[in-house]
Design an enzyme around this catalytic site. Structure first.
Site, PDB file in Angstrom:
ATOM      1  CG  ASP A  98      -2.326   0.246   0.951  1.00  0.00           C
ATOM      2  OD1 ASP A  98      -2.642   1.372   0.526  1.00  0.00           O
ATOM      3  OD2 ASP A  98      -3.141  -0.680   1.119  1.00  0.00           O
ATOM      4  CD  GLU A 256      -8.963   3.996  -1.874  1.00  0.00           C
ATOM      5  OE1 GLU A 256      -9.909   3.582  -1.204  1.00  0.00           O
ATOM      6  OE2 GLU A 256      -8.119   4.792  -1.419  1.00  0.00           O
TER       7      GLU A 256
END
Ligand code: NOJ
Length: 560
Positions: A98, A256
């Site tokens: 991430d 995202e």
């Protein structure tokens, strides 16, 4: 369309806090993940996405980073990480991390310096403003409810935080900030990781001047969507990260990207021009928002679901690549949302798997989805752990709203639904920990768990394995063109995938009724073979019309 490894991959998302605890402290950790790598390999996983494992005070479970280049104590050490990396690579899998660029923790040394004085060299690493009319600099609402501004006594100014007040937003306009982030990205890539899932990336550019948002309903704070989502100029930043970091490595990148419109697909994910390989779009998971938005909910509509999937599936054809998902650590469990966990837990979990895994794109399975984990029903507010829930509760009560209704909304929408411990077996706490888990386990772990499903031939888990195999063995299910059929049917979702003369037809009953399905005339002349079905008896379905069973899923191979 170019053939590349990340298009052919099946990805699996790990939320490390809740995956596997190796040392009995109730918190999942890196050695725990290592102990389950064989499980993931056997499932057929190619890429593992691990949610943040960096140093963090855990206000937002690791999305508040205090050191980008170190590991959170609860999760282990950098040596553990290196063992994890080689364990994954030895098994022929890859790992993406991430990447949180929009904000840091308030305990990051940059922020500690930044807040220390107005003329600190790092002051401009974050977004500081004077108050206005005795209040916040503008009326923006944080994504986690309440004002997006926090007053800081030391220097008498406010800083911007689009998420929790302990997650100050970085000032991306500052070239030094961008350079620090680029160095950090390259450091991880040089270490040998295989890419990134890039957090909250549509927020990194803010509307110049940070103006108030229109407030027709006279709210205390306004969802500042237009103020900080996909703002003009964002692509300059994204292209910079691509040019200065991503482009030098053979990696997989997924942004995202809430609010990124398909009309900008080429700049986001175009084969040549795109900043990323893929983006997570949100339209299909926002389908059950009620009139008051995310924390309100209503029935979702089949016609809308069909429209959204068709839009992204056909809209990206020849331009870019989809990231396919129904669940992640921010979403309620898909069986509880789109299926029927009480009456058809297995059938609906398998149907939903068939639905998203065979579309065009790279599928992401969220931990526990492969065994059909469901939402949890916590009775007390204090059972929850998520900072977002507490903010929501406080703001609602401040607005004089009803407690019961507030708890009902939390039960449905809570991100903690997806964050309860992974259900490995039927021993105490599902085999996740020998201690006490940081968040309660879903009491249904005695029925729904990995150990049991490994043994049962027709389990959801074994169905996932079969689906993954089917996808890997058939290029048409990877690269094939998507077409949606029966657009007006209220219960049955049908799509086909065609590629170099080969075709598959995927027929899904999304409800507990028994609708009649008729093969679309376009496929009437084809020979049809059932290659997968979510009911164990698997009838051959040779008739051109048949009655579907509740939540039935049938995959046909078509031949001329
Ligand atoms: C999106 C992440 O998925 C979510 O869990 C997090 O709270 C926010 N971004 C802020 O980083």
């Amino acid at each position: 369309m170019r053939k590349v490894w990340w298009k052919e991959a099946v990805a699996y998302q790990i939320y490390p806090r809740s995956f596997m605890d190796s040392n009995g402290d109730g918190v999942g950790d890196i050695p725990g993940i290592i102990s389950r790598l064989d499980y993931l390999q056997e499932l057929g996983i190619d890429v593992i996405w691990i949610c943040p494992i960096y140093k963090s005070p855990n206000d937002d479970n690791g999305y508040d980073i205090s050191d980008y280049q170190d590991i959170m104590d609860e999760f282990g050490t950098m040596e553990d990480f290196d063992r994890l990396l080689s364990g994954i690579h030895e098994r022929g899998m890859k790992v993406i991390m991430d990447l949180v660029l929009n904000h840091t923790s308030d305990e990051h040394p940059w922020f500690i310096e930044s807040r220390s004085s107005r003329d600190n060299p790092k002051r401009d690493y974050y977004i500081w403003r004077d108050g206005k009319d005795g209040g916040e600099p503008n009326n923006w609402e944080s994504m986690f409810n309440g004002s997006a501004w926090e007053y800081d006594e030391t220097t008498g100014q406010y800083f911007l935080h689009l998420y929790s007040r302990r997650q100050p937003d970085l000032n991306m306009e500052n070239p030094q900030v961008r350079q620090e982030l680029i160095n950090m990205i390259r450091w991880w890539l040089d270490k040998g990781i295989d890419g990134f899932r890039v957090d909250a990336i549509t927020h990194i550019k803010k509307l110049p001047g940070l103006p108030d948002m229109p407030n027709p309903h006279k709210l205390r704070y306004v969802d500042a969507m237009d103020g900080h989502r996909n703002v003009e100029g964002i692509h300059d930043f994204l292209q910079l990260f691509k040019r200065e970091a991503f482009a030098d490595y053979d990696i997989m990148t997924v942004g995202e990207a809430s609010g990124a419109p398909i009309s900008e697909a080429d700049r986001w994910i175009g084969e040549e021009n795109g900043a990323f390989n893929m983006i997570f779009q949100f339209e299909h998971v926002n389908l059950d928002f009620g009139p008051e938005g995310r924390w309100d909910f209503g029935p979702w509509e089949m016609a809308k679901l069909k429209g959204i999937m068709k839009k992204w599936q056909t809209g990206l054809e020849g331009i870019g690549w989809n990231a396919l998902y129904l669940e992640n650590h921010d979403q309620p469990r898909s069986v509880s949302r789109f299926g029927d966990p009480d009456n058809y837990p297995k059938e609906s979990a398998k149907m939903l798997a068939t639905f998203f895994m065979l579309m065009q794109g790279t599928p992401f399975i969220y931990q526990g989805q492969e065994i059909g984990m469901t939402n949890v029903v916590f009775k007390e507010l204090t059972d929850y752990r998520d900072v977002e829930i507490y903010n929501f509760y406080r703001e609602r009560l401040m607005d004089g709203k009803d407690v019961e209704e507030t708890m009902r909304r939390i039960a449905y929408r809570a991100r903690d639904n997806a964050r309860t411990p992974m259900q490995w077996d039927d021993s105490l706490f599902g085999g996740f920990t020998t201690g006490v888990p940081w968040i309660n386990i879903n009491p249904n772990y005695r029925e729904i768990n990995v150990k049991r499903q490994l043994q049962e031939a027709d389990s959801v888990l074994n169905y996932y394995k079969a689906l993954i195999r089917l996808r890997k063995e058939n290029e048409a299910l990877i690269y094939g063109r998507y077409d949606g059929w029966l657009d007006d049917h209220p219960e049955i979702f049908v799509y086909s995938r065609t590629f170099e003369g080969r075709a598959f037809l995927i027929v899904l009953n999304f409800y507990g009724n028994a609708p009649e399905f008729t093969v679309p005339p376009e496929f009437a002349g084809f020979k049809r073979d059932v290659v997968l079905s979510n009911y164990p008896d698997r009838p051959d379905r040779k008739q051109s019309s048949f009655t579907m069973r509740p939540y039935e899923a049938v995959v046909f191979r078509l031949e001329r």
